[in-house]
Design a protein around this motif. Structure first.
Motif, PDB file in Angstrom:
ATOM      1  N   THR A 194       0.835  -1.201   0.000  1.00  0.00           N
ATOM      2  CA  THR A 194       0.000   0.000   0.000  1.00  0.00           C
ATOM      3  C   THR A 194       0.868   1.250   0.000  1.00  0.00           C
ATOM      4  OG1 THR A 194      -1.829  -1.094   1.134  1.00  0.00           O
ATOM      5  CG2 THR A 194      -1.732   1.301   1.315  1.00  0.00           C
ATOM      6  N   SER A 195       0.447   2.251  -0.770  1.00  0.00           N
ATOM      7  CA  SER A 195       1.151   3.529  -0.813  1.00  0.00           C
ATOM      8  C   SER A 195       0.625   4.433   0.303  1.00  0.00           C
ATOM      9  CB  SER A 195       0.944   4.199  -2.172  1.00  0.00           C
ATOM     10  OG  SER A 195       1.590   5.455  -2.214  1.00  0.00           O
ATOM     11  N   TYR A 196       1.538   5.079   1.014  1.00  0.00           N
ATOM     12  CA  TYR A 196       1.179   5.971   2.118  1.00  0.00           C
ATOM     13  C   TYR A 196       1.722   7.370   1.856  1.00  0.00           C
ATOM     14  CZ  TYR A 196      -0.187   1.845   4.772  1.00  0.00           C
ATOM     15  OH  TYR A 196      -0.816   0.698   5.186  1.00  0.00           O
ATOM     16  N   LEU A 197       0.913   8.367   2.211  1.00  0.00           N
ATOM     17  CA  LEU A 197       1.322   9.758   2.060  1.00  0.00           C
ATOM     18  C   LEU A 197       1.800  10.299   3.403  1.00  0.00           C
ATOM     19  CD1 LEU A 197      -1.351  11.410  -0.271  1.00  0.00           C
ATOM     20  CD2 LEU A 197       1.009  10.784  -0.817  1.00  0.00           C
ATOM     21  N   LEU A 198       3.031  10.795   3.420  1.00  0.00           N
ATOM     22  CA  LEU A 198       3.612  11.424   4.590  1.00  0.00           C
ATOM     23  C   LEU A 198       3.556  12.929   4.395  1.00  0.00           C
ATOM     24  CD1 LEU A 198       5.348  11.143   7.256  1.00  0.00           C
ATOM     25  CD2 LEU A 198       7.342  11.374   5.760  1.00  0.00           C
ATOM     26  N   THR A 199       3.019  13.657   5.373  1.00  0.00           N
ATOM     27  CA  THR A 199       2.987  15.114   5.313  1.00  0.00           C
ATOM     28  C   THR A 199       3.578  15.683   6.596  1.00  0.00           C
ATOM     29  OG1 THR A 199       0.743  15.230   6.246  1.00  0.00           O
ATOM     30  CG2 THR A 199       0.933  15.156   3.840  1.00  0.00           C
ATOM     31  N   PHE A 200       4.217  16.830   6.482  1.00  0.00           N
ATOM     32  CA  PHE A 200       4.751  17.520   7.656  1.00  0.00           C
ATOM     33  C   PHE A 200       5.093  18.962   7.291  1.00  0.00           C
ATOM     34  CE2 PHE A 200       8.168  15.201   5.511  1.00  0.00           C
ATOM     35  CZ  PHE A 200       9.163  16.151   5.346  1.00  0.00           C
ATOM     36  N   ASP A 201       5.220  19.798   8.324  1.00  0.00           N
ATOM     37  CA  ASP A 201       5.633  21.179   8.154  1.00  0.00           C
ATOM     38  C   ASP A 201       7.093  21.309   8.559  1.00  0.00           C
ATOM     39  OD1 ASP A 201       3.013  22.063   7.420  1.00  0.00           O
ATOM     40  OD2 ASP A 201       2.437  22.062   9.525  1.00  0.00           O
ATOM     41  N   TYR A 202       7.834  22.169   7.863  1.00  0.00           N
ATOM     42  CA  TYR A 202       9.242  22.332   8.192  1.00  0.00           C
ATOM     43  C   TYR A 202       9.701  23.756   7.881  1.00  0.00           C
ATOM     44  CZ  TYR A 202      10.468  21.803   3.181  1.00  0.00           C
ATOM     45  OH  TYR A 202      10.579  21.962   1.822  1.00  0.00           O
ATOM     46  N   ALA A 203      10.811  24.146   8.501  1.00  0.00           N
ATOM     47  CA  ALA A 203      11.346  25.495   8.314  1.00  0.00           C
ATOM     48  C   ALA A 203      12.828  25.485   8.641  1.00  0.00           C
ATOM     49  CB  ALA A 203      10.596  26.489   9.203  1.00  0.00           C
ATOM     50  N   LEU A 204      13.509  26.620   8.362  1.00  0.00           N
ATOM     51  CA  LEU A 204      14.929  26.789   8.653  1.00  0.00           C
ATOM     52  C   LEU A 204      15.109  28.074   9.455  1.00  0.00           C
ATOM     53  CD1 LEU A 204      17.935  25.985   8.226  1.00  0.00           C
ATOM     54  CD2 LEU A 204      17.874  27.328   6.096  1.00  0.00           C
ATOM     55  N   ALA A 205      15.871  27.982  10.550  1.00  0.00           N
ATOM     56  CA  ALA A 205      16.089  29.140  11.415  1.00  0.00           C
ATOM     57  C   ALA A 205      17.536  29.174  11.877  1.00  0.00           C
ATOM     58  CB  ALA A 205      15.150  29.092  12.614  1.00  0.00           C
ATOM     59  N   PHE A 256      19.356  25.556  11.944  1.00  0.00           N
ATOM     60  CA  PHE A 256      18.432  24.640  12.618  1.00  0.00           C
ATOM     61  C   PHE A 256      17.252  24.329  11.706  1.00  0.00           C
ATOM     62  CE2 PHE A 256      20.659  25.516  16.533  1.00  0.00           C
ATOM     63  CZ  PHE A 256      20.485  24.333  17.249  1.00  0.00           C
ATOM     64  N   MET A 257      17.086  23.042  11.414  1.00  0.00           N
ATOM     65  CA  MET A 257      15.911  22.589  10.690  1.00  0.00           C
ATOM     66  C   MET A 257      14.799  22.324  11.704  1.00  0.00           C
ATOM     67  SD  MET A 257      16.271  22.601   7.413  1.00  0.00           S
ATOM     68  CE  MET A 257      14.875  21.590   6.919  1.00  0.00           C
ATOM     69  N   LEU A 258      13.604  22.819  11.404  1.00  0.00           N
ATOM     70  CA  LEU A 258      12.455  22.686  12.293  1.00  0.00           C
ATOM     71  C   LEU A 258      11.444  21.720  11.676  1.00  0.00           C
ATOM     72  CD1 LEU A 258      11.941  26.483  13.109  1.00  0.00           C
ATOM     73  CD2 LEU A 258      13.654  24.892  14.025  1.00  0.00           C
ATOM     74  N   LEU A 259      10.666  21.056  12.524  1.00  0.00           N
ATOM     75  CA  LEU A 259       9.743  20.011  12.070  1.00  0.00           C
ATOM     76  C   LEU A 259       8.498  20.000  12.949  1.00  0.00           C
ATOM     77  CD1 LEU A 259       9.349  17.366  10.281  1.00  0.00           C
ATOM     78  CD2 LEU A 259      10.408  16.141  12.184  1.00  0.00           C
ATOM     79  N   ASP A 260       7.325  19.830  12.327  1.00  0.00           N
ATOM     80  CA  ASP A 260       6.080  19.753  13.094  1.00  0.00           C
ATOM     81  C   ASP A 260       4.995  19.091  12.254  1.00  0.00           C
ATOM     82  OD1 ASP A 260       4.399  20.060  15.241  1.00  0.00           O
ATOM     83  OD2 ASP A 260       4.179  22.223  15.079  1.00  0.00           O
ATOM     84  N   ASN A 261       3.933  18.644  12.943  1.00  0.00           N
ATOM     85  CA  ASN A 261       2.707  18.129  12.311  1.00  0.00           C
ATOM     86  C   ASN A 261       2.978  16.978  11.337  1.00  0.00           C
ATOM     87  OD1 ASN A 261       1.200  20.195  13.638  1.00  0.00           O
ATOM     88  ND2 ASN A 261       1.869  21.633  12.058  1.00  0.00           N
ATOM     89  N   VAL A 262       3.674  15.955  11.843  1.00  0.00           N
ATOM     90  CA  VAL A 262       3.988  14.782  11.034  1.00  0.00           C
ATOM     91  C   VAL A 262       2.781  13.843  10.997  1.00  0.00           C
ATOM     92  CG1 VAL A 262       5.557  12.833  10.722  1.00  0.00           C
ATOM     93  CG2 VAL A 262       6.406  14.979  11.735  1.00  0.00           C
ATOM     94  N   ALA A 263       2.330  13.469   9.809  1.00  0.00           N
ATOM     95  CA  ALA A 263       1.166  12.585   9.674  1.00  0.00           C
ATOM     96  C   ALA A 263       1.386  11.626   8.514  1.00  0.00           C
ATOM     97  CB  ALA A 263      -0.105  13.394   9.444  1.00  0.00           C
ATOM     98  N   LEU A 264       0.838  10.426   8.642  1.00  0.00           N
ATOM     99  CA  LEU A 264       0.956   9.393   7.611  1.00  0.00           C
ATOM    100  C   LEU A 264      -0.405   8.759   7.405  1.00  0.00           C
ATOM    101  CD1 LEU A 264       3.101   7.779   5.864  1.00  0.00           C
ATOM    102  CD2 LEU A 264       3.068   6.096   7.723  1.00  0.00           C
ATOM    103  N   ASN A 265      -0.835   8.686   6.142  1.00  0.00           N
ATOM    104  CA  ASN A 265      -2.141   8.110   5.816  1.00  0.00           C
ATOM    105  C   ASN A 265      -2.057   7.296   4.542  1.00  0.00           C
ATOM    106  OD1 ASN A 265      -4.199   9.448   7.776  1.00  0.00           O
ATOM    107  ND2 ASN A 265      -2.959  11.160   7.051  1.00  0.00           N
ATOM    108  N   ALA A 266      -2.899   6.274   4.443  1.00  0.00           N
ATOM    109  CA  ALA A 266      -2.971   5.486   3.222  1.00  0.00           C
ATOM    110  C   ALA A 266      -3.405   6.385   2.078  1.00  0.00           C
ATOM    111  CB  ALA A 266      -3.945   4.329   3.396  1.00  0.00           C
ATOM    112  N   GLU A 267      -2.712   6.260   0.946  1.00  0.00           N
ATOM    113  CA  GLU A 267      -3.025   7.096  -0.212  1.00  0.00           C
ATOM    114  C   GLU A 267      -4.289   6.576  -0.872  1.00  0.00           C
ATOM    115  OE1 GLU A 267      -0.724   8.986  -4.079  1.00  0.00           O
ATOM    116  OE2 GLU A 267       0.101   7.253  -3.027  1.00  0.00           O
ATOM    117  N   VAL A 268      -5.237   7.476  -1.142  1.00  0.00           N
ATOM    118  CA  VAL A 268      -6.492   7.104  -1.796  1.00  0.00           C
ATOM    119  C   VAL A 268      -6.640   7.937  -3.055  1.00  0.00           C
ATOM    120  CG1 VAL A 268      -7.620   6.440   0.348  1.00  0.00           C
ATOM    121  CG2 VAL A 268      -7.812   8.801  -0.435  1.00  0.00           C
ATOM    122  N   PRO A 269      -7.425   7.461  -4.019  1.00  0.00           N
ATOM    123  CA  PRO A 269      -7.593   8.220  -5.264  1.00  0.00           C
ATOM    124  C   PRO A 269      -8.190   9.596  -5.014  1.00  0.00           C
ATOM    125  CG  PRO A 269      -8.419   5.976  -5.509  1.00  0.00           C
ATOM    126  CD  PRO A 269      -8.149   6.181  -4.046  1.00  0.00           C
TER     127      PRO A 269
END
Length: 247
Positions: A128-139, A207-220
């Protein structure tokens, strides 16, 4: 009979797709970094626990596979650009903004003792294909100078790796928050998800910043659904026409 079978399949497909889209299990634990053992404004522990550090529930921070947690932090985004923060980030007057959802975020220096952040993701379906999403920034940290170029997150999922678009900032600036989306295919029921800050920036420290990491099954997408529904409808129409021709 064929028409009825096609319609039943179509109904099941729509129900199944809607169920995935709206009822997906939460695969990443503590993806917003709000759950900590000792508050949200400290360095992050490795497997060797230190009294002045905190632990991120569900996550492991390690430097080169050792017991230390690396130069990683969990920060409160509302005070990250003030002296009250465990890591005082530049950006006041230079565009600093809190994480898109507020609260805590993760920060890692790609140049000084970078530590990998990882979590074992279970409950996956092989193939199964999964979609990973997250927010990131550089400071950049207060008291340090120089522009920073081409810093990014290297993301691991099992044996696969991907990288975010690189971020660059001028001296004492902030990149603003970006959103990344990556697709990975599960080759096992459990896969290790990891984040490692990378870069060759001449400035210090990036500094690399990271937040709101989520993983879900990819759907059409809805448009894909309509194409599939249209195709099934055409099959049903042709089946009915052939049936009427035989009568």
């Amino acid at each position: 009979m064929r028409i009825k079978s096609v319609l039943l399949f179509l109904s099941a497909f729509i129900t199944f797709s809607a169920g995935i889209a709206h009822g997906s299990p939460i695969l990443v634990k503590n993806g917003d970094f709000e759950l900590t053992s000792k508050g949200g404004n400290k360095k992050v522990n490795g497997t060797h626990l230190e009294s002045d550090r905190t632990t991120l529930t569900g996550w492991t921070s390690s430097e080169n596979g050792g017991k230390g947690g690396g130069y990683n932090f969990v920060l409160d985004s509302t005070i990250a650009n003030t002296p009250r923060s465990a890591l005082w980030l530049e950006g006041k007057g230079n565009g600093y903004t809190a994480s898109p959802t507020g609260g805590n975020f993760f920060a890692s220096d790609s140049q000084y003792h970078p530590g990998m952040l990882s979590q074992l993701i279970s409950g996956l379906t092989i193939g199964t294909s999964y979609l990973l999403t997250f927010d990131y920034a550089l400071a950049q940290q207060v008291g340090f100078y120089g522009a920073n170029y081409d810093n990014f997150w290297e993301v691991g999922f099992g044996n696969a790796t991907a990288s975010t678009a690189p971020l660059s900032i001028a001296d004492n600036a902030f990149s603003g928050w970006k959103t990344a989306t990556m697709a990975f295919t599960a080759t096992s029921a459990s896969e290790m998800l990891s984040f490692l800050a990378r870069g060759t920036a001449p400035g210090a420290p990036p500094f690399m910043l990271l937040d709101n990491v989520a993983l879900n099954a990819e759907v059409p997408e809805p448009a894909t659904w309509m194409l599939m529904i249209g195709g099934l409808g055409l099959l049903a129409f042709n089946a009915r026409r052939r049936r009427n021709a035989r009568m």
